[in-house]
Design a protein around this motif. Sequence first.
Motif, PDB file in Angstrom:
ATOM      1  N   ALA A   3      53.595  14.400   6.400  1.00 25.39           N
ATOM      2  CA  ALA A   3      54.862  14.148   5.694  1.00 25.39           C
ATOM      3  C   ALA A   3      56.043  14.649   6.509  1.00 25.39           C
ATOM      4  CB  ALA A   3      54.833  14.857   4.345  1.00 25.39           C
ATOM      5  N   THR A   4      57.155  13.904   6.448  1.00 27.27           N
ATOM      6  CA  THR A   4      58.376  14.391   7.106  1.00 27.27           C
ATOM      7  C   THR A   4      59.359  14.972   6.089  1.00 27.27           C
ATOM      8  OG1 THR A   4      59.343  12.182   7.011  1.00 27.27           O
ATOM      9  CG2 THR A   4      58.250  12.785   9.069  1.00 27.27           C
ATOM     10  N   SER A   5      59.028  14.837   4.787  1.00 20.49           N
ATOM     11  CA  SER A   5      59.886  15.452   3.758  1.00 20.49           C
ATOM     12  C   SER A   5      59.038  15.732   2.530  1.00 20.49           C
ATOM     13  CB  SER A   5      61.029  14.499   3.390  1.00 20.49           C
ATOM     14  OG  SER A   5      60.491  13.376   2.723  1.00 20.49           O
ATOM     15  N   GLU A   6      59.582  16.545   1.643  1.00 23.92           N
ATOM     16  CA  GLU A   6      58.830  16.948   0.440  1.00 23.92           C
ATOM     17  C   GLU A   6      58.626  15.784  -0.539  1.00 23.92           C
ATOM     18  OE1 GLU A   6      56.864  19.289  -1.090  1.00 23.92           O
ATOM     19  OE2 GLU A   6      56.792  19.810   1.036  1.00 23.92           O
ATOM     20  N   ASP A   7      59.508  14.739  -0.464  1.00 21.58           N
ATOM     21  CA  ASP A   7      59.322  13.603  -1.394  1.00 21.58           C
ATOM     22  C   ASP A   7      58.554  12.448  -0.741  1.00 21.58           C
ATOM     23  OD1 ASP A   7      61.301  12.857   0.268  1.00 21.58           O
ATOM     24  OD2 ASP A   7      62.727  12.195  -1.275  1.00 21.58           O
TER      25      ASP A   7
END
Length: 136
Positions: free
Chosen positions: A57-61
């Motif tokens: 993942a590159t972000s939490e969402d």
Amino acid sequence: MNKIEHIGIAVKNLENSNELFSKIFGAPIYKTETVESEGVKTSFFKVGANKIELLEATSEDSPIAKFINIKGEGIHHIAFDVVDIDAEVKRLTNEGFVVLNENPKKGADNKLVVFLHPKTTNGVLIELCQEISLKE
Ligand SMILES: CC[C@@H](C(=O)O)C(=O)SCCNC(=O)CCNC(=O)[C@H](O)C(C)(C)COP(=O)(O)OP(=O)(O)OC[C@H]1O[C@@H](n2cnc3c(N)ncnc32)[C@H](O)[C@@H]1OP(=O)(O)O
Ligand SMILES: [Co+2]
């Protein structure tokens, strides 16, 4: 649908997993690519005729962050190669499957991709892939 195009595996740390899976496969990754629109950084292995895609993942969402939070690391999706992605979307919609994006979007490795919702596919996230050069 043709062959399996790739199997996607969700990982927490791409660098560590690149090292782990190269030991298993006895070969290094052949490419990495970030697909910001999907919130993922990917790397690819060739294993004989098969392709494995690792996803961090590159972000939490990112779908990968959410998946790891719920289920932990592991197989995230199976992708199938198709010749005409629009025709496959129509066919599968008519069969009652929930298509997550009717308009194919740009994936990694020069592909247009469409996902089917796992709630309509026995819990398996299915990705359809068409080579961009084959699309007019
Ligand atoms: C690199 C680009 C591209 C390529 O070229 O190959 C890729 O592979 S990108 C890969 C990442 N992108 C995606 O996964 C896009 C499609 N996925 C989604 O749109 C979403 O993840 C989702 C499937 C719609 C689920 O997201 P959301 O609705 O926001 O809810 P949750 O994350 O909270 O989950 C709800 C529900 O769904 C189950 N789930 C989620 N992911 C999977 C999965 N991969 N396989 C099976 N089941 C999945 C999750 O467990 C929840 O279940 P319940 O708790 O039973 O409701
Ligand atoms: Co994929």
